[in-house]
Motif scaffolding. Structure first.
Motif, mmCIF file in Angstrom:
data_model
loop_
_atom_site.group_PDB
_atom_site.id
_atom_site.type_symbol
_atom_site.label_atom_id
_atom_site.label_comp_id
_atom_site.label_asym_id
_atom_site.label_seq_id
_atom_site.Cartn_x
_atom_site.Cartn_y
_atom_site.Cartn_z
ATOM 1 N N LYS A 746 0.530 -1.160 -0.571
ATOM 2 C CA LYS A 746 0.314 0.367 0.484
ATOM 3 C C LYS A 746 0.673 1.368 -0.368
ATOM 4 N N ALA A 747 1.984 0.738 0.613
ATOM 5 C CA ALA A 747 3.194 1.885 0.499
ATOM 6 C C ALA A 747 4.190 1.974 0.870
ATOM 7 N N SER A 753 6.596 5.035 -5.949
ATOM 8 C CA SER A 753 5.679 4.474 -5.735
ATOM 9 C C SER A 753 6.107 2.511 -5.818
ATOM 10 N N SER A 754 7.532 3.014 -6.736
ATOM 11 C CA SER A 754 8.807 1.537 -6.449
ATOM 12 C C SER A 754 9.871 1.679 -5.563
ATOM 13 N N GLU A 763 6.295 -2.253 -6.071
ATOM 14 C CA GLU A 763 5.765 -1.452 -6.291
ATOM 15 C C GLU A 763 4.644 -1.169 -6.198
ATOM 16 N N VAL A 764 3.309 0.022 -4.936
ATOM 17 C CA VAL A 764 2.387 -0.172 -4.784
ATOM 18 C C VAL A 764 1.481 -0.502 -5.279
ATOM 19 N N GLY A 765 0.506 -1.139 -5.010
ATOM 20 C CA GLY A 765 -0.974 -1.542 -5.485
ATOM 21 C C GLY A 765 -0.428 -2.770 -6.303
#
Length: 995
Positions: A746-747, A753-754, A763-765
């Motif tokens: 999530k973070a 972001s990565s 990588e976030v997500g």
């Protein structure tokens, strides 16, 4: 100073509980009955007549006098899943991981090798708490394991700090959860939701496996003898020789213009019978080997004082590579009631583990941190391989010994309406390894190393419990207490190279303080390493629980935990937990026989693995040569840049876990069918991560908080009495558990972001266990098929190279075109236990399944990439004797140009990504029970109480689309490098006798 004050405070609290309280002052009218237990003990109260009642918690002092007996001060009842221990007792399981594997929802076990006693077994409760970048993260992801209320200490991963390769930790590398005999276990509970974790605290932030052994009990007089004997069975193997490998390679030589003269030496001479003759090495490598276990226990004593003693010995072995584990165990339990208001309970248990390790080249080279000439592998010829074995059984020394001891002493006193329990417990283990490799295995040099390490944990607890029952039959339970835990891990490790001969197997020094060569090593080049980790945890907690007569129960826990591993201004963390349950239908007969709904939410701190964070800003310079850690230069202790460890700055807070759990338990048709469903959402927040930092700082990384990993899923358990056991002598019981789990990053620290670490991309997500790989779309059969100007990391692509997907469309294939794909851990997993009963006979079997995960077939990548492998200077070049085992389906892979500089068969591509789904029969048991009429009554009659005879088979079959041996043999990164020994198929005959 503060630490000393805390210790004095705790010892004082413990001593207060020894103060004598008059029995006549005890008001017992409001103390709960046998159904009440929210703490570490089950305290049973009853009125008794003149004689003690067998299996009762009360002891007669005078007629109609109530006496309190602490049945088990370690029993901790909470929302839990309980393992079917009676099935485990008939299997040759030797580790906790093997005992719980596939037996309960929400818990997944990785058994990545069949080598007995290996450390390479892991457990995950409700998913991954963090990405697995190194053994440190693996250690931090494991649930706590409790033995009779003692949280067992495990080997700290700090030993990897001085290692070049993380194949195995230095030392005996024995699984410390091999210390339990399944015949001595009464109950195994898995703690998953925060109603229970809130009481256990930060040690159980990843869940807990709570083990209760059989204990002393009043009125119980029993002698039990348990034994089994059997064999681990050799697997079916297809072997290869040099002719097979040459025939595999020649088409590549013909198609891409290389002559057969460039074949490696061991393939060049087809008249060499060692390589081109019979491939019969398996006769020495795989053998049927005996398994056995013999143990006995004696329980006795009177109502006021009773005991239980347990002793046993065991050998578990693999059919492969002469590996085995021997265990010797002894335990003693005593419970006493010196006064009707006071009970005393204690335990002492000790175990010795002796492990015979594998003879892999990879393990040996990783230990010595040196790669000698390995151009030619061992031939597949039996006679040549026997010469290699003779070296291991002759001059070579590899002794691995682990000893372990646990114990507790508990006092439980009824102080009016308050029950006060004080408990002192400890866990200590130590490992020793003496190792010597002769010159014949080390290019004319030899090698010696000695390791001694220990882990110790000391725990002091005090708890007060109070219950008040209202006129409307509702009740209020209050619990409060404190807990102090002190941990210390330490090791010393010395390694010596190039001794004068193979007779002198120790690195001697001159111990004369007056000598000019004082403490100078004679004959060996010696490096020494010393390290320790010391941690303290102080906890205060309070729990309130209110239960109404209508079935509604609510509870709240608040705790304050202080860790010495945290920075001074972040030392303490306050954690709340709330839970509620409502019994809509109390147990009854009818179609809907039971129904409840329950929910919990909580927060608990997450402990770190070392004391570096608590030390605050620091640097750790490291001396090395060519990547190999050193401790001295020319005999002088030295520090040197670069700073390979991360910079640790200020303001690093506690990481913590938050979880919400909602579920229901439903019973149908007099509980003929029961269903348990739990839906959870778990967040691991403020996790620290070593992120890349500026080169000007002199560091490679900086430790920063802010990583957040989420797991959400569903746990489902279905139990059914398909045929009641008492109906015409027939019975059929079944239990199915299944879990769906999905994790997501999530973070990341600083809001990025990565990030790329250890050749992994976070990588976030995306899930934290995804593989970072190229997408393979075929082969360029001719130069005309290659898009004009297309390159791979600056190298022009040509005919015979892979067609990797150009994700960003810039005609350049590089790491920007690698995608996150697949999962290393299953998204759906579970097990099925069945029991069929007919009169005295029973048939039990356990099935296990896992779906939705993948394996990188690294062994296939290494085999196909033979040109790179032949010319690299790394562990990937090593060919074990199992190189001559047919494992890789070469026909399924395209015929790339293996001489291409783009390395067409590199492992990180989906060409080698395979589905790892599996369905297996873990065990099957057929038994017959003979019931006797009498028991050993110490003068009141003799005879057999019962005798159970059984035969059990384990690892009987597995169904999987994976094309190599077994998808479970992949390491925790999800890569199958082919080094793991197969999971052992075995058959045993056993008996269990109670007198």
């Amino acid at each position: 100073m503060k630490q000393s004050l805390y210790q004095l405070l705790l010892i004082g609290c413990f001593l207060v509980n020894i103060v004598v309280v008059k029995a006549s002052e005890a008001n017992t009218s409001d103390w709960p009955g046998p159904d009440y237990a929210i703490s570490y003990q089950d305290t049973i109260v009853t009125q008794v007549q003149k004689d003690s009642v067998p299996n009762s918690g009360a002891v007669q002092e005078e007629a109609d006098t109530i006496v309190y007996y602490n049945v088990n001060p370690a029993a901790f009842q909470f929302t839990q899943d309980t393992i079917h221990v009676k099935y485990i007792r008939s299997t040759p399981a030797i580790t906790v991981q093997q005992m719980v594997k596939g037996a309960v929802s929400g818990l997944y076990v990785q058994e990545t090798t069949g080598e007995p006693g290996s450390v390479h077994q892991q457990m995950y409760v409700r998913g991954l708490s963090r990405p697995l970048l190194s053994p440190k993260e693996l250690y931090l992801s494991q649930p706590a394991v409790y033995l009779n209320g003692i949280p067992l200490i495990q080997d700290n991963p700090y030993t990897y700090n001085i290692q070049t390769y993380d194949v195995n930790p230095i030392g005996p590398a024995t699984n410390l959860l091999s210390i339990l005999d399944q015949d001595n276990i009464e109950k195994i509970a898995v703690v998953k939701d925060f109603k229970g974790i809130g009481l256990l605290g930060p040690r159980a932030s990843n869940g807990a496996v709570y083990i209760t052994t059989k204990n002393a009990a009043p009125g119980e007089k029993l002698l039990s003898v348990n034994s089994y004997f059997g064999y681990a069975l050799t697997p079916r193997i297809n072997t290869l020789n040099a002719a097979t490998e040459k025939n595999f390679r020649l088409p590549f030589y013909r198609q891409y213009g290389a002559g057969a003269g460039s074949l490696p030496g061991y393939l060049s001479d087809s008249s060499n019978a060692d390589y081109y003759g019979a491939s019969n090495w398996t006769d020495l490598y795989y053998k049927n080997v005996p398994l056995y276990n013999v143990n006995a226990s004696l329980t006795g004593g009177a109502g006021r004082s009773n005991f239980r003693a347990f002793f046993g010995t065991m050998q578990n072995a693999s059919t492969a590579d002469a590996t085995s584990l021997k265990r010797y165990i002894g335990s003693f339990y005593v419970s006493m009631v010196p006064a009707k208001w006071l009970s005393v309970s204690s335990m002492i248990s000790g175990t010795i583990l002796n492990r015979n390790r594998n003879r892999n080249f990879t393990d040996r080279f990783a230990e010595i941190r040196y790669l000698p000439s390995i151009a030619n592998p061992l031939p597949p010829n039996k006679n040549i391989y026997q010469q290699f074995i003779d070296v291991y059984e002759g001059d070579l020394i590899d002794n691995n010994l682990t000893s372990s001891v646990q114990g507790y002493f508990s006092l439980s006193a009824n102080l009016g309406k308050v029950l006060n329990t004080a408990r002192l417990s400890f866990d200590y283990n130590e490992g020793k390894r003496d190792l010597f490799y002769p010159k014949v295995l080390f290019s004319g040099n030899n090698y010696v190393s000695n390791y001694f390490g220990f882990n110790q944990r000391f725990i002091l607890e005090d708890k007060l419990e109070y219950r008040y029952i209202f006129d409307n039959a509702s009740r209020l339970d209050l619990t409060g207490g404190l807990n102090y835990q002190g941990d210390l891990s330490r090791y010393s490790y010395f390694a010596g190279y190039n001794g004068p001969d193979d007779v002198k197997r120790i690195a001697e020094v001159d111990g004369n303080t007056q000598a000019s060569q004082y403490l100078t090593h004679n004959g060996y080049i010696v490096n020494g390493y010393l390290d320790k980790v010391q941690q303290r945890l102080m906890s205060f907690f309070a729990n309130a629980r209110y239960a109404l007569a209508n079935g509604l129960e609510i509870g709240a826990t608040v705790r304050s935990d202080g860790s010495s591993s945290m920075q001074p201004d972040q030392r303490w963390l306050i954690s709340p937990v709330f839970d509620a349950m409502y019994k809509l239908v109390n147990p009854r007969s009818g179609i809907l026989s039971a129904l409840d709904v329950h929910a919990s939410w909580g927060q608990v701190g997450d402990l770190v693995a070392d004391q570096l964070t608590g030390a605050g800003p620091q640097y750790m310079p490291q001396l090395s040569w060519g990547g190999f850690p050193l401790t001295s230069y020319n005999g002088y202790a030295t520090y040197s840049r670069p700073y390979n460890n991360a910079w640790i700055g200020y303001d690093i807070p506690w990481s913590y876990v938050q979880q919400v759990n909602v579920g229901t338990n439903v019973g149908f048709f007099n509980n003929f069918l029961s269903l348990s469903i739990d839906v959870y959402n778990k967040d691991n927040k403020n996790l620290t991560l070593t992120v890349p930092t500026t080169a000007e700082s002199g560091y490679n990384y900086e430790l920063k908080p802010g990583m957040w990993v989420n797991n959400k899923g569903v746990d489902l358990t279905i139990r059914a009495q398909l045929i009641p056991g008492e109906k015409n002598g027939w019975g059929w019981n079944a239990a199915l558990n299944t879990t769906f789990n999905k994790n997501m990053l999530k973070a990341l620290p600083d809001g990025v972001s990565s990030i790329i670490l250890n050749n992994q991309k976070l990588e976030v997500g995306h899930a934290v266990d995804e593989f970072w790989i190229f997408r393979n779309e075929g082969i360029y059969n001719s130069q005309s098929e290659v898009p004009s100007g297309r390159t791979f990391k600056g190298l022009a692509l040509n005919a015979g190279d892979p067609e990797w997907l150009d994700v960003d469309g810039n005609n350049v294939i590089n790491d920007d075109d690698r995608v996150l794909k697949g999962h290393a851990l299953p998204q759906i997993f579970g097990g099925l236990i069945n029991q069929f009963i007919y009169k005295g006979f029973d048939l039990n079997f356990q099935l296990q399944y896992a779906l939705g995960h993948h394996v990188i077939n690294q062994e296939a990548a290494n085999y196909m990439d033979f040109i790179t492998r032949d010319n690299t200077n790394s562990l990937d070049r090593v060919k074990e004797i199992t190189h001559w085992e047919e494992r890789v389906d070469t026909e399924k892979y395209p015929m790339y140009n293996p001489w291409s500089p783009v390395t067409p068969y590199q492992v990180n591509q989906d060409l080698f990504l395979e589905k790892a789904n599996f369905f297996s029969l873990r065990s099957a048991t057929i038994g017959y029970k003979i019931a006797g009429r009498n028991q050993l009554g110490f003068g009141r009659g003799k005879g057999i109480r019962d005798l159970y005879l059984y035969i059990t088979g384990t690892n009987l079959f597995k169904i999987s689309p994976y094309t190599n041996r077994d998808p479970e043999l992949a390491n925790y990164y999800g890569y199958d490098n082919g080094l793991s020994l197969p999971l052992t198929k075995s058959i045993i005959l056993g008996l269990k006798l109670n007198l």
